[in-house]
Design a protein around this motif. Structure first.
Motif, mmCIF file in Angstrom:
data_model
loop_
_atom_site.group_PDB
_atom_site.id
_atom_site.type_symbol
_atom_site.label_atom_id
_atom_site.label_comp_id
_atom_site.label_asym_id
_atom_site.label_seq_id
_atom_site.Cartn_x
_atom_site.Cartn_y
_atom_site.Cartn_z
ATOM 1 N N LEU A 176 0.825 -1.210 0.000
ATOM 2 C CA LEU A 176 0.000 0.000 0.000
ATOM 3 C C LEU A 176 0.859 1.260 0.000
ATOM 4 O O LEU A 176 0.500 2.269 -0.618
ATOM 5 N N ASP A 177 1.985 1.187 0.698
ATOM 6 C CA ASP A 177 2.828 2.373 0.856
ATOM 7 C C ASP A 177 3.728 2.612 -0.348
ATOM 8 O O ASP A 177 4.285 3.708 -0.499
ATOM 9 N N SER A 178 3.867 1.611 -1.221
ATOM 10 C CA SER A 178 4.820 1.720 -2.329
ATOM 11 C C SER A 178 4.178 2.200 -3.633
ATOM 12 O O SER A 178 4.867 2.308 -4.644
ATOM 13 N N THR A 179 2.885 2.486 -3.611
ATOM 14 C CA THR A 179 2.217 2.897 -4.850
ATOM 15 C C THR A 179 1.206 3.995 -4.575
ATOM 16 O O THR A 179 0.680 4.101 -3.458
ATOM 17 N N THR A 180 0.958 4.793 -5.589
ATOM 18 C CA THR A 180 -0.111 5.801 -5.512
ATOM 19 C C THR A 180 -1.313 5.376 -6.356
ATOM 20 O O THR A 180 -2.303 6.103 -6.425
ATOM 21 N N SER A 181 -1.220 4.209 -6.984
ATOM 22 C CA SER A 181 -2.295 3.714 -7.830
ATOM 23 C C SER A 181 -3.457 3.199 -6.983
ATOM 24 O O SER A 181 -3.292 2.281 -6.185
ATOM 25 N N ILE A 182 -4.640 3.780 -7.167
ATOM 26 C CA ILE A 182 -5.820 3.329 -6.435
ATOM 27 C C ILE A 182 -6.140 1.876 -6.793
ATOM 28 O O ILE A 182 -6.477 1.063 -5.923
ATOM 29 N N ARG A 183 -6.010 1.544 -8.077
ATOM 30 C CA ARG A 183 -6.313 0.184 -8.507
ATOM 31 C C ARG A 183 -5.367 -0.820 -7.855
ATOM 32 O O ARG A 183 -5.792 -1.887 -7.401
ATOM 33 N N ALA A 184 -4.079 -0.468 -7.805
ATOM 34 C CA ALA A 184 -3.099 -1.382 -7.193
ATOM 35 C C ALA A 184 -3.360 -1.551 -5.699
ATOM 36 O O ALA A 184 -3.249 -2.660 -5.157
ATOM 37 N N LYS A 185 -3.724 -0.477 -5.031
ATOM 38 C CA LYS A 185 -4.023 -0.568 -3.603
ATOM 39 C C LYS A 185 -5.268 -1.419 -3.367
ATOM 40 O O LYS A 185 -5.302 -2.249 -2.443
ATOM 41 N N ARG A 186 -6.287 -1.222 -4.192
ATOM 42 C CA ARG A 186 -7.514 -2.007 -4.040
ATOM 43 C C ARG A 186 -7.233 -3.493 -4.264
ATOM 44 O O ARG A 186 -7.734 -4.355 -3.536
ATOM 45 N N SER A 187 -6.412 -3.797 -5.251
ATOM 46 C CA SER A 187 -6.066 -5.195 -5.527
ATOM 47 C C SER A 187 -5.283 -5.812 -4.372
ATOM 48 O O SER A 187 -5.498 -6.969 -4.000
ATOM 49 N N ALA A 188 -4.361 -5.043 -3.794
ATOM 50 C CA ALA A 188 -3.585 -5.541 -2.658
ATOM 51 C C ALA A 188 -4.492 -5.818 -1.458
ATOM 52 O O ALA A 188 -4.345 -6.843 -0.770
ATOM 53 N N LEU A 189 -5.430 -4.929 -1.215
ATOM 54 C CA LEU A 189 -6.375 -5.127 -0.113
ATOM 55 C C LEU A 189 -7.242 -6.359 -0.354
ATOM 56 O O LEU A 189 -7.450 -7.174 0.546
ATOM 57 N N ALA A 190 -7.759 -6.489 -1.580
ATOM 58 C CA ALA A 190 -8.623 -7.629 -1.906
ATOM 59 C C ALA A 190 -7.876 -8.946 -1.734
ATOM 60 O O ALA A 190 -8.419 -9.914 -1.184
ATOM 61 N N ALA A 191 -6.623 -8.996 -2.190
ATOM 62 C CA ALA A 191 -5.824 -10.221 -2.067
ATOM 63 C C ALA A 191 -5.578 -10.561 -0.605
ATOM 64 O O ALA A 191 -5.647 -11.725 -0.198
ATOM 65 N N VAL A 235 -10.795 0.729 1.631
ATOM 66 C CA VAL A 235 -10.866 -0.503 2.419
ATOM 67 C C VAL A 235 -12.183 -1.226 2.132
ATOM 68 O O VAL A 235 -12.215 -2.447 1.939
ATOM 69 N N VAL A 236 -13.270 -0.459 2.078
ATOM 70 C CA VAL A 236 -14.582 -1.033 1.753
ATOM 71 C C VAL A 236 -14.533 -1.732 0.401
ATOM 72 O O VAL A 236 -15.013 -2.863 0.240
ATOM 73 N N GLN A 237 -13.939 -1.083 -0.586
ATOM 74 C CA GLN A 237 -13.865 -1.668 -1.929
ATOM 75 C C GLN A 237 -13.012 -2.932 -1.934
ATOM 76 O O GLN A 237 -13.320 -3.902 -2.636
ATOM 77 N N GLY A 238 -11.931 -2.923 -1.158
ATOM 78 C CA GLY A 238 -11.073 -4.100 -1.089
ATOM 79 C C GLY A 238 -11.796 -5.291 -0.475
ATOM 80 O O GLY A 238 -11.695 -6.419 -0.978
ATOM 81 N N VAL A 239 -12.525 -5.059 0.615
ATOM 82 C CA VAL A 239 -13.290 -6.133 1.245
ATOM 83 C C VAL A 239 -14.378 -6.629 0.292
ATOM 84 O O VAL A 239 -14.601 -7.836 0.155
ATOM 85 N N ALA A 240 -15.048 -5.683 -0.370
ATOM 86 C CA ALA A 240 -16.114 -6.057 -1.301
ATOM 87 C C ALA A 240 -15.571 -6.932 -2.436
ATOM 88 O O ALA A 240 -16.163 -7.955 -2.794
ATOM 89 N N GLU A 241 -14.430 -6.541 -2.993
ATOM 90 C CA GLU A 241 -13.845 -7.295 -4.097
ATOM 91 C C GLU A 241 -13.431 -8.692 -3.639
ATOM 92 O O GLU A 241 -13.549 -9.661 -4.404
ATOM 93 N N SER A 242 -12.982 -8.821 -2.420
ATOM 94 C CA SER A 242 -12.517 -10.121 -1.926
ATOM 95 C C SER A 242 -13.666 -11.062 -1.597
ATOM 96 O O SER A 242 -13.486 -12.286 -1.568
ATOM 97 N N THR A 243 -14.846 -10.509 -1.337
ATOM 98 C CA THR A 243 -15.976 -11.331 -0.899
ATOM 99 C C THR A 243 -17.054 -11.492 -1.951
ATOM 100 O O THR A 243 -17.913 -12.370 -1.831
ATOM 101 N N GLY A 244 -17.053 -10.621 -2.967
ATOM 102 C CA GLY A 244 -18.108 -10.661 -3.966
ATOM 103 C C GLY A 244 -19.362 -9.931 -3.548
ATOM 104 O O GLY A 244 -20.347 -9.875 -4.300
ATOM 105 N N LEU A 245 -19.366 -9.323 -2.360
ATOM 106 C CA LEU A 245 -20.489 -8.500 -1.924
ATOM 107 C C LEU A 245 -20.359 -7.100 -2.513
ATOM 108 O O LEU A 245 -19.277 -6.685 -2.943
ATOM 109 N N SER A 246 -21.449 -6.354 -2.527
ATOM 110 C CA SER A 246 -21.402 -5.004 -3.067
ATOM 111 C C SER A 246 -20.696 -4.069 -2.093
ATOM 112 O O SER A 246 -20.727 -4.276 -0.865
#
Length: 535
Positions: free
Chosen positions: A11-26, A157-168
């Motif tokens: 999370l600290d090594s990038t400014t990309s929102i997409r990359a951060k969301r993917s890291a959280l989801a994983a 954080v909400v988006q990361g949890v949502a992506e990892s669970t398939g919930l909205s």
């Protein structure tokens, strides 16, 4: 802990929102529930209070590294972050890398530190450090010092949890709203596909407006928009369910007991409703300056004297739940009509609906907006009449639903006199500044500011500070007074707690004034005159 430290690095090594969301989801997809619950807590801003005094950590780290205290302090000044400094200076681990999960580190170690006997603290901390690599130590030190933070928003954080669970994301945001308890049960409720139960006190996620940048006429016909004053207070939701009452701040802090006069009136609201609005200072039938409300902020108990000195009221903006039904998807105009009916039943001067600003044209509204400061407001709120109540600062149409049309900030030209290093990725740069104004031929400090400059301007000012340092006071440098900056702020008040006698609200740097000499900077006298002119 190893996986959580790896997430922090990602999370600290990038400014990309997409990359951060993917890291959280994983991370949330693979980690165990107890760790996920604590990760949500920390990533959303939760901070247990500091477990070990900084002085103790400094001394212990210097001892372990085999360096004198002065060298540790010099290293700290160069790095700018205590947790990172300790992680760099500690000798390599000699023991086996720990496989203990995050929740064990937190529940059995972090929360148990204060129970350690004084003579057991040092060897215990040294042993724990020896179980971690440099990145693990860094994150652990952040948790110990109560300074953990990383560049993610709650919405991310909400988006990361949502992506990892398939919930909205909406489902996750709504379930996460309110007081989060970092335990397995909370995590399971958060991701349960079948859970429809809403705890009686849970508020809804706040809907936030975008600052308007384009000409207001770009929004289309004035008749399609409701306009309200942007009140200067504390955004809040009042939840009235199951015979109970809850008042939540926008920061999702339960503040019912801090505003008993509002809670008493809100108790007249019908059961099964949730109202969004603003807690405001209230005197003699009108909104009082924010400085009055500031006397109540942070007070968990309020004396009768303080209730009389700084009374608080409530101005309602929106109705989110009515007769036990979620009405956020209904058009704003319909919610507003229902809100007026609900609040009318309360029948109290200090509890009302924020009035609409009735104008025929944008130009007429623009003229009224110019009087905002005299009215004690921050500008105008614009809400599309057919808009639903969303979540966070989202935009579901090209035009957008809610906008804040704030007035220009107050400003004054001031001289840079002190500087301190920043934090995180700016730890090696001087980014925290103290500014002064003239009084009787001397420069008197009046405000600190650390935002408003571009990266290129920060580098320019950092170079100026290094070449113009006069003295060092620990992490602070005094500099030769040569640089003038225009400082913007939202409010101003007389304050006996400040050396200058003046307190400004939300100070930030508007621009560097390299075209001005320090003799051209403003005075405290002018700042006081400005304060008096604003009442």
């Amino acid at each position: 802990m190893r996986e959580f430290a790896a997430l922090y690095r990602a999370l600290d090594s990038t400014t990309s929102i997409r990359a951060k969301r993917s890291a959280l989801a994983a991370y949330f997809a693979d980690t165990e529930p107890a760790d996920a619950a604590w990760a949500v807590y920390f990533l959303c801003g939760g901070k247990p209070r500091q477990a070990v005094p900084s002085k103790t950590l400094r001394a212990l780290a210097a001892q372990s590294a085999g360096i004198p205290d002065w060298l540790f302090e010099e290293s700290y000044q160069a790095v700018g972050d205590l947790a990172e400094t300790i992680a760099h200076l500690l000798p390599p681990a000699t023991g086996s890398a720990s496989d203990l999960p995050l929740h064990v580190w937190v529940e059995q170690r972090l929360l148990g530190i204060r129970a350690l006997a004084p003579d057991a603290l040092a060897p215990t901390l040294l042993a724990w450090w020896d179980e971690l690599d440099a990145s693990g130590r860094f994150v652990w030190n952040k948790l110990i010092t109560g300074s953990f933070r990383v560049g993610v928003s709650r919405q991310l954080v909400v988006q990361g949890v949502a992506e990892s669970t398939g919930l909205s994301a909406q489902t996750i945001a709504e379930r996460l709203t309110g007081e989060w308890q970092p335990n397995v049960e909370s995590w399971h409720r958060l991701i349960d596909r079948n859970d429809q139960d809403v705890p009686p006190g849970r508020p809804y996620p706040f809907f936030l407006a975008h600052p308007i940048a384009a000409p207001v006429e770009a929004l289309g016909a004035r008749s399609h928009w409701a306009a309200e004053w942007k009140w200067d207070g504390i955004r809040a939701q009042i939840v009235r369910r199951a015979g109970a009452l809850f008042i939540w701040s926008r920061g999702e802090e339960l503040v019912t007991e801090r505003f008993p006069e509002v809670a008493l009136i809100a108790g007249r609201l019908p059961d099964g409703c949730v109202v969004d609005g603003e807690l405001v200072a209230w005197r003699e039938g009108r909104v009082a300056p924010f400085a009055v409300l500031q006397q109540r902020i942070g007070r968990k108990t309020v004396s009768a004297a303080m209730l009389a000195k700084a009374p608080v009221g409530f101005l309602a903006y929106d109705l989110l739940e009515h007769q036990g039904l979620d009405v956020r998807a209904r058009p704003f105009a319909a919610r507003r009509a229902a809100l007026e009916t609900v609040v009318a039943a309360v029948a109290c001067d200090a509890f009302g609906v924020s009035p609409l600003i009735e104008t025929e044209s944008w130009s007429e509204l623009a003229r009224l907006r110019l009087d905002s400061r005299a009215r004690g407001v921050e500008g105008v709120m614009l809400k599309r009449l057919d808009s639903a109540y969303g979540i966070g600062r989202t935009r579901s149409s090209p035009i957008g639903e809610w906008w804040k049309w704030k007035i220009d900030p107050l400003s004054i030209d001031a001289v840079l006199i002190y500087a301190q290093r920043g934090h995180g990725r700016r730890a090696s740069l001087y980014t925290d500044y103290t500014f002064a104004l003239w009084q009787a031929g001397a420069l008197v400090p009046f405000a600190k500011a650390y935002s408003g400059l571009t990266d290129a301007e920060i580098a320019e000012v950092d170079g100026f500070i290094r070449h113009n340092t006069v003295e060092k006071f620990g992490p602070v440098r005094s500099v030769t007074p040569k640089l003038v900056c225009e400082i913007g702020f939202e409010g101003i008040a007389i304050s006996a707690r400040h050396k200058s006698g003046i307190a400004v609200r939300f100070p930030r740097i508007l621009r560097l004034r390299t075209d001005k000499r320090i003799e051209d900077a403003d005075s405290l006298k002018r700042l006081r005159e400005l304060a008096r002119s604003l009442g």
